[in-house]
Write a protein that holds these residues in place. Structure first.
Motif, PDB file in Angstrom:
ATOM      1  N   SER A 161       0.212  -0.425 -11.006  1.00  0.00           N
ATOM      2  CA  SER A 161       1.226  -0.545  -9.949  1.00  0.00           C
ATOM      3  C   SER A 161       0.624  -1.203  -8.705  1.00  0.00           C
ATOM      4  O   SER A 161       0.752  -2.418  -8.516  1.00  0.00           O
ATOM      5  CB  SER A 161       1.814   0.837  -9.621  1.00  0.00           C
ATOM      6  OG  SER A 161       0.783   1.794  -9.402  1.00  0.00           O
ATOM      7  N   TYR A 162      -0.077  -0.441  -7.879  1.00  0.00           N
ATOM      8  CA  TYR A 162      -0.538  -0.951  -6.591  1.00  0.00           C
ATOM      9  C   TYR A 162      -1.619  -2.028  -6.699  1.00  0.00           C
ATOM     10  O   TYR A 162      -1.863  -2.754  -5.733  1.00  0.00           O
ATOM     11  CB  TYR A 162      -1.055   0.207  -5.729  1.00  0.00           C
ATOM     12  CG  TYR A 162       0.016   1.209  -5.369  1.00  0.00           C
ATOM     13  CD1 TYR A 162       1.008   0.889  -4.441  1.00  0.00           C
ATOM     14  CD2 TYR A 162       0.050   2.465  -5.959  1.00  0.00           C
ATOM     15  CE1 TYR A 162       2.002   1.796  -4.106  1.00  0.00           C
ATOM     16  CE2 TYR A 162       1.033   3.384  -5.629  1.00  0.00           C
ATOM     17  CZ  TYR A 162       2.013   3.049  -4.715  1.00  0.00           C
ATOM     18  OH  TYR A 162       2.988   3.949  -4.386  1.00  0.00           O
ATOM     19  N   ALA A 205      -2.940   3.431 -10.336  1.00  0.00           N
ATOM     20  CA  ALA A 205      -2.944   2.281  -9.421  1.00  0.00           C
ATOM     21  C   ALA A 205      -3.101   0.956 -10.147  1.00  0.00           C
ATOM     22  O   ALA A 205      -2.505  -0.048  -9.748  1.00  0.00           O
ATOM     23  CB  ALA A 205      -4.064   2.452  -8.392  1.00  0.00           C
ATOM     24  N   ILE A 235       3.745  -7.099  -6.786  1.00  0.00           N
ATOM     25  CA  ILE A 235       3.926  -6.954  -5.343  1.00  0.00           C
ATOM     26  C   ILE A 235       4.536  -8.224  -4.756  1.00  0.00           C
ATOM     27  O   ILE A 235       5.469  -8.169  -3.942  1.00  0.00           O
ATOM     28  CB  ILE A 235       2.579  -6.617  -4.681  1.00  0.00           C
ATOM     29  CG1 ILE A 235       2.150  -5.203  -5.091  1.00  0.00           C
ATOM     30  CG2 ILE A 235       2.678  -6.728  -3.162  1.00  0.00           C
ATOM     31  CD1 ILE A 235       0.729  -4.858  -4.719  1.00  0.00           C
ATOM     32  N   TYR A 248       6.364   1.288  -4.543  1.00  0.00           N
ATOM     33  CA  TYR A 248       5.978   2.625  -4.994  1.00  0.00           C
ATOM     34  C   TYR A 248       5.831   2.686  -6.508  1.00  0.00           C
ATOM     35  O   TYR A 248       6.452   1.920  -7.253  1.00  0.00           O
ATOM     36  CB  TYR A 248       6.993   3.669  -4.526  1.00  0.00           C
ATOM     37  CG  TYR A 248       8.380   3.530  -5.104  1.00  0.00           C
ATOM     38  CD1 TYR A 248       8.746   4.235  -6.252  1.00  0.00           C
ATOM     39  CD2 TYR A 248       9.332   2.711  -4.503  1.00  0.00           C
ATOM     40  CE1 TYR A 248      10.019   4.120  -6.784  1.00  0.00           C
ATOM     41  CE2 TYR A 248      10.606   2.591  -5.030  1.00  0.00           C
ATOM     42  CZ  TYR A 248      10.942   3.307  -6.169  1.00  0.00           C
ATOM     43  OH  TYR A 248      12.215   3.191  -6.700  1.00  0.00           O
ATOM     44  N   SER A 249       4.992   3.606  -6.927  1.00  0.00           N
ATOM     45  CA  SER A 249       4.779   3.876  -8.346  1.00  0.00           C
ATOM     46  C   SER A 249       5.652   5.058  -8.761  1.00  0.00           C
ATOM     47  O   SER A 249       6.338   5.665  -7.926  1.00  0.00           O
ATOM     48  CB  SER A 249       3.310   4.226  -8.582  1.00  0.00           C
ATOM     49  OG  SER A 249       3.011   5.472  -7.970  1.00  0.00           O
ATOM     50  N   ASN A 269       0.848  -1.181   0.000  1.00  0.00           N
ATOM     51  CA  ASN A 269       0.000   0.000   0.000  1.00  0.00           C
ATOM     52  C   ASN A 269       0.888   1.236   0.000  1.00  0.00           C
ATOM     53  O   ASN A 269       2.107   1.114  -0.158  1.00  0.00           O
ATOM     54  CB  ASN A 269      -0.947  -0.011   1.209  1.00  0.00           C
ATOM     55  CG  ASN A 269      -2.338   0.477   0.847  1.00  0.00           C
ATOM     56  OD1 ASN A 269      -2.508   1.633   0.486  1.00  0.00           O
ATOM     57  ND2 ASN A 269      -3.328  -0.404   0.936  1.00  0.00           N
ATOM     58  N   ARG A 270       0.305   2.405   0.200  1.00  0.00           N
ATOM     59  CA  ARG A 270       1.046   3.654   0.073  1.00  0.00           C
ATOM     60  C   ARG A 270       0.563   4.671   1.119  1.00  0.00           C
ATOM     61  O   ARG A 270      -0.338   4.398   1.890  1.00  0.00           O
ATOM     62  CB  ARG A 270       0.847   4.244  -1.333  1.00  0.00           C
ATOM     63  CG  ARG A 270      -0.601   4.617  -1.625  1.00  0.00           C
ATOM     64  CD  ARG A 270      -0.781   5.315  -2.968  1.00  0.00           C
ATOM     65  NE  ARG A 270      -0.027   6.549  -3.050  1.00  0.00           N
ATOM     66  CZ  ARG A 270      -0.409   7.711  -2.517  1.00  0.00           C
ATOM     67  NH1 ARG A 270      -1.536   7.796  -1.845  1.00  0.00           N
ATOM     68  NH2 ARG A 270       0.337   8.786  -2.648  1.00  0.00           N
ATOM     69  N   PHE A 275      -7.101  -0.808  -1.940  1.00  0.00           N
ATOM     70  CA  PHE A 275      -6.367  -1.558  -2.953  1.00  0.00           C
ATOM     71  C   PHE A 275      -6.705  -3.049  -2.882  1.00  0.00           C
ATOM     72  O   PHE A 275      -7.829  -3.445  -3.111  1.00  0.00           O
ATOM     73  CB  PHE A 275      -4.869  -1.304  -2.849  1.00  0.00           C
ATOM     74  CG  PHE A 275      -4.441   0.065  -3.294  1.00  0.00           C
ATOM     75  CD1 PHE A 275      -5.124   0.735  -4.302  1.00  0.00           C
ATOM     76  CD2 PHE A 275      -3.372   0.706  -2.707  1.00  0.00           C
ATOM     77  CE1 PHE A 275      -4.741   2.001  -4.723  1.00  0.00           C
ATOM     78  CE2 PHE A 275      -2.975   1.975  -3.119  1.00  0.00           C
ATOM     79  CZ  PHE A 275      -3.662   2.623  -4.123  1.00  0.00           C
TER      80      PHE A 275
END
Length: 626
Positions: A59-60, A56, A66, A32-33, A9-10, A84
């Protein structure tokens, strides 16, 4: 205990988990993106891995990347945070299949509670009270209409796979049902790929009550009492508190016992939230509180539960995921005082809560609150993600104490130039019904513009801002900027002791009057940032034509407020004299000429005709003549 942890997550979510992991001596890995390359959560972790482009979905939300990042860094476990992929059963299974520890509930539990109709059936079987309604397999329009007629209007149509306020329609009369159903199903198909709906009785004075539950792999399940999340706009929570105001012992026992039953029915392990809807038309009563849904993750508002119980819920998550039993038994948990959380967003309430993106040149948090954030001064609010700036959490002996602390902190909070909802939160916390705990989910909508518009500071505050700011006693005209708006501020001669705001004269004796604002000096150009009831205003000397004084000492001519460049009168390298017109800016529905502060040469020209500029944007830099 887990030794190394990747946070999938971020932002503030990742920073929150990192804080507890560090306390426990666990090595952390961030992902991270592109947009988050220099984000606070990236710099806070022990290691960070780039996983894709800014959106997102690139990436996420790409589970394979991941998991690959966890393998690459030797992480032992993955914590999904909230949002997410946190309630994605397939991702949880993929994590476990990769030989990693999943810090969350079993995928089967996620799946069981993920569809609203299946979850309601499970709760009915477990004798958990559910809202009167229909959740059958017959989805024909005729059957759904008949069920709505049987339940009695108003009813709520809800997509079974819905969330975040999508796929929901209120219907007040039988004649409106067919059109509302079709609209709801179209949105459900677009958002969730599932057109199935359920029908519920619509509660006219609803309160949103949720109970924090926690289970371990040894068969233990406890509750950590309830939260009230009734302060919502468009089904999105704004302010949350614990415990729920007006909840007596009988109602608390009933709702918390129902939550534990629900968690047992789902064979639940880890942190989860059982959400209830209460008919608060005559107060909170045990027989008027019904199960609504379960969130199989930690919630954004978990800090208020931590504040009243003294429990670190992320630590419990990590211990349970490591195979340990729950640290406390039910009888060892108790409520201490009252806690309130406000969600601070980069958005403009007066403009329909549109997100406000850009660089946080100034971000000064108060000191009384617990602040959960993923940004700091110099960070950028990106258009790619949720525009949350921070969560402010206060804890007091009483609800009144917690409210007073939070309002005081909002009155000090300084954010520039990004707009926030701080003023909106300040006014909501001061609302008479909110203070009296006369709550329901429609309160914000009923208040309308009274909560949305930031009022101008009073004459006393503005006059003191001028004297506090003043480095040029000859300056008589100032500009006060607030988001996309601006106002002229004319200081009258000292003998008249008055100021004029937007042409309206306000009498004021500079030696009298109570100040209700606070001041902050802009770190770059020394402008006064005046914070009034949560809103930040920028007060500067007027450098436009007709505004006496206010020369830019370093020759940097900045946009005094947002506007459009009408014309540029000079070119780079051109010699100019003091007072010469450099460009014309259209702002506040008038044209304003920006002037050279002294004799010199145009060193930098960043303005182009027709361009829209934000406040503080560098337009021209004049180098002083030798």
């Amino acid at each position: 205990m887990i030794q190394s942890l990747l946070i999938a997550n971020r932002g503030e979510i990742a920073c929150r988990i990192i804080r507890t992991a560090r306390k426990l001596g666990i090595r952390t890995v961030a992902v991270y993106s592109d947009a988050d390359a220099s984000a606070l959560h990236v710099r806070s972790a022990d290691e960070a891995v780039h996983i894709g482009a800014s959106p997102a979905r690139e990436s996420y939300l790409v589970g394979e990347r991941i998991i690959a990042a966890a393998k690459q860094t030797g992480a032992q476990a993955i914590h999904p945070g909230y949002g997410f992929l946190s309630e994605n059963a397939e991702f949880a299974e993929a994590v476990q299949a990769a030989g990693l520890i999943w810090v969350g509930p079993d995928p089967d539990s996620i799946r069981a509670m993920g569809l609203k109709d299946a979850a309601k059936k499970l709760m009915q079987d477990a004798r958990v009270p559910v809202t009167p309604g229909y959740l059958g397999e017959d989805q024909s329009p005729e059957r759904l209409q008949a069920e709505a007629d049987r339940i009695g209007y108003p009813v709520l149509i809800k997509a079974v796979a819905g969330g975040g306020g999508k796929g929901m329609r209120r219907v007040d009369a039988a004649a409106d049902f067919a059109d509302a159903l079709a609209s709801c199903q179209r949105e459900a198909a677009s958002s969730f790929g599932n057109t199935q709906v359920l029908i519920e009785k619509y509660i006219l004075a609803p309160r949103h009550i949720e109970v924090q539950v926690f289970g371990d792999s040894h068969g233990n399940i406890v509750h950590l009492f309830e939260r009230d999340c009734s302060m919502q706009r468009r089904h999105q929570k704004v302010i949350e508190e614990a415990p729920a105001p007006g909840m007596d012992k009988a109602a608390r026992f009933a709702v918390c016992e129902a939550a534990v039953k629900a968690a047992r029915a789902a064979n639940y392990v880890g942190a989860g939230t059982i959400e209830f809807i209460a008919d608060a038309s005559h107060g909170l009563h045990a027989d008027r509180i019904w199960f609504m849904e379960m969130n199989t993750r930690l919630q954004v508002e978990h800090p208020v539960t931590e504040a009243i119980t003294g429990v670190d819920l992320v630590e419990w998550q990590l211990r349970v995921a490591s195979g340990e039993p729950l640290p406390l038994r039910q009888e060892e948990l108790s409520i201490n005082g009252h806690a309130i959380e406000a969600r601070l967003y980069a958005e403009d309430p007066a403009k329909g809560f549109l997100p406000s993106t850009g660089k946080l040149e100034v971000l000064d948090f108060p000191t009384n609150s617990r602040v959960d954030t993923g940004v700091e001064a110099g960070s950028t609010i990106s258009p790619f993600y949720d525009p949350m700036v921070a969560k402010l959490i206060t804890h007091g002996d009483t609800r009144e104490d917690a409210i007073a602390l939070l309002r005081a902190d909002l009155s000090y909070l300084t954010v520039w130039p990004v707009r926030t909802n701080a003023g909106f939160l300040f006014r909501l916390l001061g609302d008479s019904d909110f203070r009296a705990a006369q709550l329901d989910t429609g309160l914000i909508e009923r208040r309308g513009e009274t909560l949305l518009i930031d009022p101008l500071p009073g004459a006393a505050d503005l006059t003191h801002a001028l004297y506090w700011l003043d480095s040029d006693p000859s300056a008589e005209t100032y500009l006060i900027a607030r988001g996309l708006e601006g106002f002229r501020l004319n200081r009258a001669p000292a003998t008249q002791r008055a100021v004029s705001v937007s042409g309206t004269r306000v009498a004021f004796d500079a030696t009298e009057g109570e100040l209700s604002s606070h001041f902050f000096r802009h770190p770059r150009d020394g402008a006064a940032l005046l914070v009034f009831e949560g809103a930040t205003f920028r007060v500067t000397a007027d450098r436009t034509e007709g505004g006496a004084g206010g020369a830019a000492g370093d020759g940097a001519i900045l946009a005094p407020m947002p506007g459009r460049i009408v014309s540029v009168e000079v070119s780079e390298g051109q010699a100019v004299t003091a007072g010469q017109k450099l460009l014309v800016l259209e702002a506040m529905k008038m044209e304003q000429a920006l002037l050279a502060p002294f004799d010199g040469v145009v060193e930098t020209l960043a303005a182009t005709p027709g361009a829209q500029v934000q406040v503080d944007a560098l337009l021209v830099k004049v180098a002083k003549a030798e």
